[in-house]
Design a protein around this motif. Structure first.
Motif, PDB file in Angstrom:
ATOM      1  N   LEU A 191       0.829  -1.212   0.000  1.00  0.00           N
ATOM      2  CA  LEU A 191       0.000   0.000   0.000  1.00  0.00           C
ATOM      3  C   LEU A 191       0.864   1.262   0.000  1.00  0.00           C
ATOM      4  O   LEU A 191       0.534   2.245  -0.681  1.00  0.00           O
ATOM      5  CB  LEU A 191      -0.928   0.010   1.212  1.00  0.00           C
ATOM      6  CG  LEU A 191      -2.220  -0.768   1.099  1.00  0.00           C
ATOM      7  CD1 LEU A 191      -2.970  -0.747   2.428  1.00  0.00           C
ATOM      8  CD2 LEU A 191      -3.095  -0.236  -0.009  1.00  0.00           C
ATOM      9  N   GLY A 192       1.940   1.232   0.777  1.00  0.00           N
ATOM     10  CA  GLY A 192       2.858   2.373   0.779  1.00  0.00           C
ATOM     11  C   GLY A 192       3.486   2.593  -0.585  1.00  0.00           C
ATOM     12  O   GLY A 192       3.592   3.728  -1.065  1.00  0.00           O
ATOM     13  N   TRP A 193       3.887   1.499  -1.222  1.00  0.00           N
ATOM     14  CA  TRP A 193       4.473   1.571  -2.556  1.00  0.00           C
ATOM     15  C   TRP A 193       3.453   2.117  -3.549  1.00  0.00           C
ATOM     16  O   TRP A 193       3.765   3.002  -4.367  1.00  0.00           O
ATOM     17  CB  TRP A 193       4.954   0.195  -2.944  1.00  0.00           C
ATOM     18  CG  TRP A 193       5.672   0.050  -4.252  1.00  0.00           C
ATOM     19  CD1 TRP A 193       5.940   1.025  -5.178  1.00  0.00           C
ATOM     20  CD2 TRP A 193       6.207  -1.153  -4.784  1.00  0.00           C
ATOM     21  NE1 TRP A 193       6.605   0.488  -6.252  1.00  0.00           N
ATOM     22  CE2 TRP A 193       6.792  -0.847  -6.032  1.00  0.00           C
ATOM     23  CE3 TRP A 193       6.252  -2.468  -4.330  1.00  0.00           C
ATOM     24  CZ2 TRP A 193       7.408  -1.814  -6.820  1.00  0.00           C
ATOM     25  CZ3 TRP A 193       6.879  -3.412  -5.115  1.00  0.00           C
ATOM     26  CH2 TRP A 193       7.444  -3.089  -6.335  1.00  0.00           C
ATOM     27  N   ALA A 194       2.224   1.614  -3.490  1.00  0.00           N
ATOM     28  CA  ALA A 194       1.184   2.094  -4.401  1.00  0.00           C
ATOM     29  C   ALA A 194       0.888   3.572  -4.164  1.00  0.00           C
ATOM     30  O   ALA A 194       0.723   4.345  -5.114  1.00  0.00           O
ATOM     31  CB  ALA A 194      -0.086   1.257  -4.233  1.00  0.00           C
ATOM     32  N   PHE A 250       1.721   9.258  -6.077  1.00  0.00           N
ATOM     33  CA  PHE A 250       2.204  10.631  -5.963  1.00  0.00           C
ATOM     34  C   PHE A 250       3.386  10.898  -6.884  1.00  0.00           C
ATOM     35  O   PHE A 250       3.874  12.014  -6.959  1.00  0.00           O
ATOM     36  CB  PHE A 250       2.624  10.951  -4.521  1.00  0.00           C
ATOM     37  CG  PHE A 250       1.490  11.389  -3.658  1.00  0.00           C
ATOM     38  CD1 PHE A 250       0.808  12.562  -3.920  1.00  0.00           C
ATOM     39  CD2 PHE A 250       1.096  10.636  -2.580  1.00  0.00           C
ATOM     40  CE1 PHE A 250      -0.245  12.975  -3.117  1.00  0.00           C
ATOM     41  CE2 PHE A 250       0.047  11.030  -1.777  1.00  0.00           C
ATOM     42  CZ  PHE A 250      -0.624  12.199  -2.039  1.00  0.00           C
ATOM     43  N   GLY A 251       3.898   9.849  -7.536  1.00  0.00           N
ATOM     44  CA  GLY A 251       5.087  10.008  -8.372  1.00  0.00           C
ATOM     45  C   GLY A 251       6.347  10.128  -7.543  1.00  0.00           C
ATOM     46  O   GLY A 251       7.369  10.617  -8.008  1.00  0.00           O
ATOM     47  N   SER A 262      -0.212   4.404 -11.451  1.00  0.00           N
ATOM     48  CA  SER A 262       0.015   5.646 -12.177  1.00  0.00           C
ATOM     49  C   SER A 262      -0.458   6.846 -11.360  1.00  0.00           C
ATOM     50  O   SER A 262      -1.509   6.770 -10.710  1.00  0.00           O
ATOM     51  CB  SER A 262      -0.743   5.589 -13.507  1.00  0.00           C
ATOM     52  OG  SER A 262      -0.733   6.855 -14.118  1.00  0.00           O
ATOM     53  N   PRO A 263       0.285   7.954 -11.393  1.00  0.00           N
ATOM     54  CA  PRO A 263      -0.185   9.165 -10.704  1.00  0.00           C
ATOM     55  C   PRO A 263      -1.543   9.651 -11.220  1.00  0.00           C
ATOM     56  O   PRO A 263      -2.300  10.258 -10.472  1.00  0.00           O
ATOM     57  CB  PRO A 263       0.908  10.191 -11.000  1.00  0.00           C
ATOM     58  CG  PRO A 263       2.130   9.382 -11.252  1.00  0.00           C
ATOM     59  CD  PRO A 263       1.644   8.125 -11.923  1.00  0.00           C
ATOM     60  N   ALA A 320      -4.093   8.391  -4.302  1.00  0.00           N
ATOM     61  CA  ALA A 320      -2.832   8.184  -3.598  1.00  0.00           C
ATOM     62  C   ALA A 320      -2.992   8.499  -2.109  1.00  0.00           C
ATOM     63  O   ALA A 320      -2.452   7.780  -1.260  1.00  0.00           O
ATOM     64  CB  ALA A 320      -1.723   9.035  -4.207  1.00  0.00           C
ATOM     65  N   ASP A 321      -3.753   9.563  -1.793  1.00  0.00           N
ATOM     66  CA  ASP A 321      -3.989   9.909  -0.387  1.00  0.00           C
ATOM     67  C   ASP A 321      -4.687   8.774   0.349  1.00  0.00           C
ATOM     68  O   ASP A 321      -4.325   8.440   1.481  1.00  0.00           O
ATOM     69  CB  ASP A 321      -4.855  11.173  -0.264  1.00  0.00           C
ATOM     70  CG  ASP A 321      -4.087  12.437  -0.587  1.00  0.00           C
ATOM     71  OD1 ASP A 321      -2.869  12.453  -0.369  1.00  0.00           O
ATOM     72  OD2 ASP A 321      -4.720  13.400  -1.052  1.00  0.00           O
ATOM     73  N   LEU A 322      -5.673   8.186  -0.286  1.00  0.00           N
ATOM     74  CA  LEU A 322      -6.423   7.084   0.319  1.00  0.00           C
ATOM     75  C   LEU A 322      -5.531   5.854   0.531  1.00  0.00           C
ATOM     76  O   LEU A 322      -5.615   5.193   1.564  1.00  0.00           O
ATOM     77  CB  LEU A 322      -7.629   6.731  -0.553  1.00  0.00           C
ATOM     78  CG  LEU A 322      -8.609   5.717   0.014  1.00  0.00           C
ATOM     79  CD1 LEU A 322      -9.185   6.201   1.345  1.00  0.00           C
ATOM     80  CD2 LEU A 322      -9.727   5.454  -0.982  1.00  0.00           C
ATOM     81  N   LEU A 323      -4.667   5.570  -0.439  1.00  0.00           N
ATOM     82  CA  LEU A 323      -3.739   4.439  -0.306  1.00  0.00           C
ATOM     83  C   LEU A 323      -2.776   4.652   0.866  1.00  0.00           C
ATOM     84  O   LEU A 323      -2.524   3.725   1.645  1.00  0.00           O
ATOM     85  CB  LEU A 323      -2.957   4.233  -1.607  1.00  0.00           C
ATOM     86  CG  LEU A 323      -3.760   3.702  -2.782  1.00  0.00           C
ATOM     87  CD1 LEU A 323      -2.959   3.838  -4.075  1.00  0.00           C
ATOM     88  CD2 LEU A 323      -4.158   2.258  -2.542  1.00  0.00           C
TER      89      LEU A 323
END
Length: 176
Positions: free
Chosen positions: A109-112, A117-118, A133-134, A139-142
């Motif tokens: 999840l951190g990686w995703a 966020f790129g 993909s950004p 990304a915030d939810l992940l």
């Protein structure tokens, strides 16, 4: 190490010590999890700036190391057939299963989230491959899920420690 002897005359197998490799993998995992949790909380408290950026790079790099270590651990555990060494208690197997699941899901999840966020840079000039993909969004939810599950992982670690202490005390009192 204590050896449990049967009290009722039933045959109970002698408990064998864990191989050194399993112990090293266990304690490396523990150290990385605690270090990652500490750096994650610290970098969140720091907010923005060079120190937070350095913590972020260290956190992501160590997270990749943890994910690789967990994969090695799972492979070793399967190869060495160590599954029968888990405690016999009713709670131990589910806790171990949840620990392994969390040890895989939290870094992914951190990686995703970082990919979203790129922000895939690591220490030593390394870069993570993009797994999200950004443009995909969320990304915030992940990263929020990553943080909440990290707290859940620490709760599982505390339960794991309690079960291990309980097992040790039961074995130690049974050796008398």
């Amino acid at each position: 190490m204590s050896i449990a002897f049967p009290k009722s005359g039933a045959e109970i197998p002698v408990e064998l010590p864990l191989p050194l490799a399993a112990k090293v993998l266990h304690w490396l995992t523990a150290a990385l999890v605690l270090g990652l949790f500490a750096t994650g909380v610290t970098m969140k408290q720091l907010g923005q700036g060079p120190a937070a950026d350095l913590f972020n790079l260290c956190h992501k790099t160590t997270g990749v190391l943890l994910l690789c270590l967990v994969l090695v651990r799972i492979g070793y555990r399967l190869f060495a057939q160590l599954t029968a060494r888990w405690q016999k208690g009713a709670a131990s197997r589910p806790v171990h299963a949840l620990l392994y699941l969390a040890l895989l899901v939290v870094p992914l999840l951190g990686w995703a989230g970082a990919s979203g966020f790129g922000s895939r840079q690591l220490l030593f000039g390394l870069t993570l491959p993009e797994i999200r993909s950004p443009e995909a969004g969320h990304a915030d939810l992940l990263l929020l899920g990553h943080a909440w599950l990290a707290f859940g992982l620490i709760a599982l670690v505390i339960i794991h420690i309690g079960l291990a202490l309980g097992d040790y005390l039961v074995r130690d009192s049974g050796a008398d």
